[in-house]
Write an enzyme that holds these catalytic residues in place. Structure first.
Site, mmCIF file in Angstrom:
data_model
loop_
_atom_site.group_PDB
_atom_site.id
_atom_site.type_symbol
_atom_site.label_atom_id
_atom_site.label_comp_id
_atom_site.label_asym_id
_atom_site.label_seq_id
_atom_site.Cartn_x
_atom_site.Cartn_y
_atom_site.Cartn_z
ATOM 1 N N TYR A 22 -7.349 3.430 -3.723
ATOM 2 C CA TYR A 22 -7.104 2.803 -5.016
ATOM 3 C C TYR A 22 -8.206 3.035 -6.048
ATOM 4 O O TYR A 22 -8.106 2.538 -7.169
ATOM 5 C CB TYR A 22 -6.882 1.299 -4.831
ATOM 6 C CG TYR A 22 -5.745 0.993 -3.881
ATOM 7 C CD1 TYR A 22 -4.431 1.270 -4.236
ATOM 8 C CD2 TYR A 22 -5.988 0.452 -2.628
ATOM 9 C CE1 TYR A 22 -3.385 1.009 -3.363
ATOM 10 C CE2 TYR A 22 -4.950 0.185 -1.744
ATOM 11 C CZ TYR A 22 -3.653 0.461 -2.118
ATOM 12 O OH TYR A 22 -2.614 0.204 -1.249
ATOM 13 N N HIS A 76 8.171 -2.791 -2.709
ATOM 14 C CA HIS A 76 8.917 -2.305 -1.548
ATOM 15 C C HIS A 76 9.775 -3.379 -0.895
ATOM 16 O O HIS A 76 10.564 -3.070 -0.003
ATOM 17 C CB HIS A 76 7.936 -1.763 -0.505
ATOM 18 C CG HIS A 76 6.857 -0.925 -1.099
ATOM 19 N ND1 HIS A 76 7.092 0.323 -1.648
ATOM 20 C CD2 HIS A 76 5.536 -1.159 -1.282
ATOM 21 C CE1 HIS A 76 5.956 0.811 -2.117
ATOM 22 N NE2 HIS A 76 4.999 -0.075 -1.916
ATOM 23 N N ASP A 83 15.558 -7.819 -9.566
ATOM 24 C CA ASP A 83 16.558 -8.437 -10.436
ATOM 25 C C ASP A 83 15.946 -8.870 -11.770
ATOM 26 O O ASP A 83 16.566 -8.706 -12.825
ATOM 27 C CB ASP A 83 17.201 -9.637 -9.738
ATOM 28 C CG ASP A 83 18.111 -9.247 -8.580
ATOM 29 O OD1 ASP A 83 18.453 -8.050 -8.453
ATOM 30 O OD2 ASP A 83 18.464 -10.152 -7.802
ATOM 31 N N HIS A 96 2.184 2.846 -9.815
ATOM 32 C CA HIS A 96 1.614 2.866 -8.466
ATOM 33 C C HIS A 96 0.366 3.732 -8.531
ATOM 34 O O HIS A 96 0.450 4.906 -8.911
ATOM 35 C CB HIS A 96 2.586 3.463 -7.441
ATOM 36 C CG HIS A 96 3.772 2.600 -7.191
ATOM 37 N ND1 HIS A 96 3.732 1.517 -6.355
ATOM 38 C CD2 HIS A 96 5.028 2.661 -7.694
ATOM 39 C CE1 HIS A 96 4.918 0.940 -6.336
ATOM 40 N NE2 HIS A 96 5.717 1.612 -7.152
ATOM 41 N N ILE A 97 -0.765 3.169 -8.177
ATOM 42 C CA ILE A 97 -2.026 3.911 -8.211
ATOM 43 C C ILE A 97 -1.994 5.055 -7.217
ATOM 44 O O ILE A 97 -2.356 6.187 -7.541
ATOM 45 C CB ILE A 97 -3.208 2.964 -7.932
ATOM 46 C CG1 ILE A 97 -3.319 1.932 -9.066
ATOM 47 C CG2 ILE A 97 -4.511 3.736 -7.772
ATOM 48 C CD1 ILE A 97 -4.272 0.789 -8.784
ATOM 49 N N SER A 98 -1.556 4.776 -6.008
ATOM 50 C CA SER A 98 -1.491 5.815 -4.978
ATOM 51 C C SER A 98 -0.124 6.501 -5.030
ATOM 52 O O SER A 98 0.824 6.003 -5.645
ATOM 53 C CB SER A 98 -1.716 5.214 -3.589
ATOM 54 O OG SER A 98 -0.648 4.348 -3.238
#
Length: 137
Positions: A22, A76, A83, A96-98
């Site tokens: 990260y 995830h 929603d 998403h950093i990775s």
């Protein structure tokens, strides 16, 4: 113009948690860079380890240009968060950093991607700036 930046669980530990994945920048450093790049934009930053907080903040964000969302592990697992994003009246950019596509199998699918206006994956902490830039365009 106002942009809301939301971080989910464990992202309060940016800069110290798994820097090999990260990075070593804290969220305070990331925010400072963003604010210096776009001084004309008012940024509101919120972080929570609680799913309901993120949902509430998304539902309440009707007066912003857009939302930058790094939902962490909830990307995830959370249908409820999905929603909320799907029903959002403002565009949401997923960060998403990775590179989740290169990680463990359970991290390789995001429930948010298909309901977000845009996704930035695997660009490190620069993904936050890229998300802001996308919203401003």
């Amino acid at each position: 113009m106002q942009i809301l930046i939301l971080n989910g669980p464990n992202l309060n530990r940016l800069g110290s948690r798994k820097p090999q994945i990260y990075g070593s920048k804290s969220m305070a450093q990331i925010l400072l860079e963003i604010q210096q790049t776009w001084p004309e934009v008012h940024f509101v930053y919120k972080q929570s380890n609680h799913e309901g907080d993120l949902i509430d903040w998304i539902q309440e964000a009707n007066d912003v240009k857009g939302i930058v969302l790094n939902a962490g592990g909830y990307s995830h697992t959370s249908v409820a968060l999905r929603d909320a994003v799907e029903e959002s009246e403002v565009p949401v950019v997923e960060v998403h950093i990775s590179d989740i596509l290169q990680r463990e199998p359970f991290r390789q699918h995001s429930l948010l991607t298909d309901v977000c206006a845009h996704s930035i994956i695997g660009k490190g902490t620069d993904g936050y700036s890229q998300a802001v830039q996308w919203l401003i365009k």
